[in-house]
Scaffold this motif. Structure first.
Motif, mmCIF file in Angstrom:
data_model
loop_
_atom_site.group_PDB
_atom_site.id
_atom_site.type_symbol
_atom_site.label_atom_id
_atom_site.label_comp_id
_atom_site.label_asym_id
_atom_site.label_seq_id
_atom_site.Cartn_x
_atom_site.Cartn_y
_atom_site.Cartn_z
ATOM 1 N N LEU A 222 -13.847 30.355 8.327
ATOM 2 C CA LEU A 222 -14.882 30.886 7.730
ATOM 3 C C LEU A 222 -16.035 31.130 8.566
ATOM 4 N N THR A 223 -16.249 30.322 9.569
ATOM 5 C CA THR A 223 -17.161 30.533 10.426
ATOM 6 C C THR A 223 -17.188 31.676 11.164
ATOM 7 N N SER A 224 -15.650 32.108 11.530
ATOM 8 C CA SER A 224 -15.554 33.177 12.122
ATOM 9 C C SER A 224 -16.028 34.548 11.424
ATOM 10 N N HIS B 180 -18.550 37.339 12.454
ATOM 11 C CA HIS B 180 -18.154 38.758 12.800
ATOM 12 C C HIS B 180 -18.835 39.561 11.873
ATOM 13 N N PHE B 181 -19.469 39.257 10.723
ATOM 14 C CA PHE B 181 -20.190 40.028 9.955
ATOM 15 C C PHE B 181 -21.525 40.189 10.511
ATOM 16 N N PRO C 117 -11.838 32.155 22.542
ATOM 17 C CA PRO C 117 -12.111 30.924 22.942
ATOM 18 C C PRO C 117 -12.428 29.762 21.971
ATOM 19 N N PHE C 118 -13.501 30.050 21.098
ATOM 20 C CA PHE C 118 -14.191 29.401 19.960
ATOM 21 C C PHE C 118 -13.005 28.816 19.161
ATOM 22 N N ILE D 166 -15.592 45.789 6.972
ATOM 23 C CA ILE D 166 -14.311 44.972 6.461
ATOM 24 C C ILE D 166 -13.272 45.129 7.243
ATOM 25 N N TYR D 167 -12.801 46.169 7.719
ATOM 26 C CA TYR D 167 -11.506 46.270 8.678
ATOM 27 C C TYR D 167 -11.884 45.592 9.828
ATOM 28 N N PHE D 168 -12.932 46.041 10.608
ATOM 29 C CA PHE D 168 -13.478 45.178 11.634
ATOM 30 C C PHE D 168 -13.342 43.912 11.593
ATOM 31 N N VAL D 169 -13.840 42.996 10.497
ATOM 32 C CA VAL D 169 -13.769 41.591 10.541
ATOM 33 C C VAL D 169 -12.442 41.093 10.135
ATOM 34 N N PHE D 170 -11.860 41.615 9.363
ATOM 35 C CA PHE D 170 -10.214 41.215 8.905
ATOM 36 C C PHE D 170 -9.369 41.283 10.239
#
Length: 239
Positions: A227-229, A233-234, A178-179, A79-83
């Motif tokens: 949402l896509t990102s 990342h998950f 870049p995305f 969760i920390y990594f994704v956020f």
């Protein structure tokens, strides 16, 4: 009241349904059925060494998973990594998109160069950053230790508790920003210029124009790309 379709409407609807059926079948056999089968297997005592002795065990697998401290710690780290990754890349992508949205010379060329990291395969990105993080011959350790003299010893970026997570986040942000930049740049192109001009006439400063006009106009793009990102990342297993 029951609506009766004419023969022409019926043919059109059947034709449209026939166009959708192949896609629905592909999604059913490649996504829906495997998901249902995985959910079913999660309630079984499933051992590949004893494939014939599969027994129903209810929620024991879930109870065992939740009771393990490693699961909770790993989940919180994820969760920390994704956020952090999504937040940093959103801020960087938004700032770069706003800067490149101005009429500057070579904006399209700069945007294309910034998009290059997104075209590199994830495995290559992982290997390159792993080399950069090497304490003996990595470029980052060399700069910090030999050039800037900020540390007494070479830094093992990916092998220390206090630097491992920031190191992975940095590599991820470099790969995925870049995305975010391209999507937000496309969203900025849809902001009506007459609204911005009206805001200027009403005396709005640049910050007020961004908050009151630009951001609401691109909010649908922000929601979609965020949402896509998060989903991407998950699934960031390679890095």
């Amino acid at each position: 009241k029951i609506k009766i379709w004419s023969p022409r409407e019926l043919r059109q609807r059947l034709f449209a349904f026939g166009l959708v059926v192949p896609a629905l079948l592909i999604l059913t056999f490649t996504i829906v059925i495997p998901i249902i089968d995985v959910i079913r297997m999660s309630f079984l005592d499933y051992n590949l060494l004893k494939i014939k002795n599969v027994a129903w065990n209810g929620f024991r697998n879930y109870a065992y998973l939740i009771s393990r401290q490693e699961f909770l710690l790993t989940f919180l780290r994820t969760i920390y990594f994704v956020f952090m990754s999504v937040a940093i890349q959103f801020l960087l992508g938004l700032v770069c998109a706003l800067l490149l949205h101005r009429n500057i010379i070579g904006a399209q060329f700069i945007k294309g160069m910034l998009f290059l990291p997104w075209t590199i395969p994830m495995l290559i990105v992982g290997v390159v950053w792993m080399w950069m993080y090497q304490p003996q011959y990595g470029i980052l350790s060399y700069i910090v230790h030999n050039v800037l003299h900020l540390t007494k010893d070479p830094v093992n970026w990916a092998g220390q508790m206090n630097t491992a997570m920031p190191a992975v986040i940095a590599a991820t942000v470099w790969r995925t920003t870049p995305f975010m930049l391209v999507m937000l740049s496309a969203g900025l192109q849809t902001v009506p210029q007459d609204l911005l001009e009206a805001a200027v006439i009403d005396g709005a400063n640049p910050w007020q124009k961004f908050i009151r006009v630009t951001l609401p106009c691109i909010m649908s793009v922000v929601k979609t790309v965020t949402l896509t990102s998060i989903i991407l990342h998950f699934q960031m297993f390679v890095l």
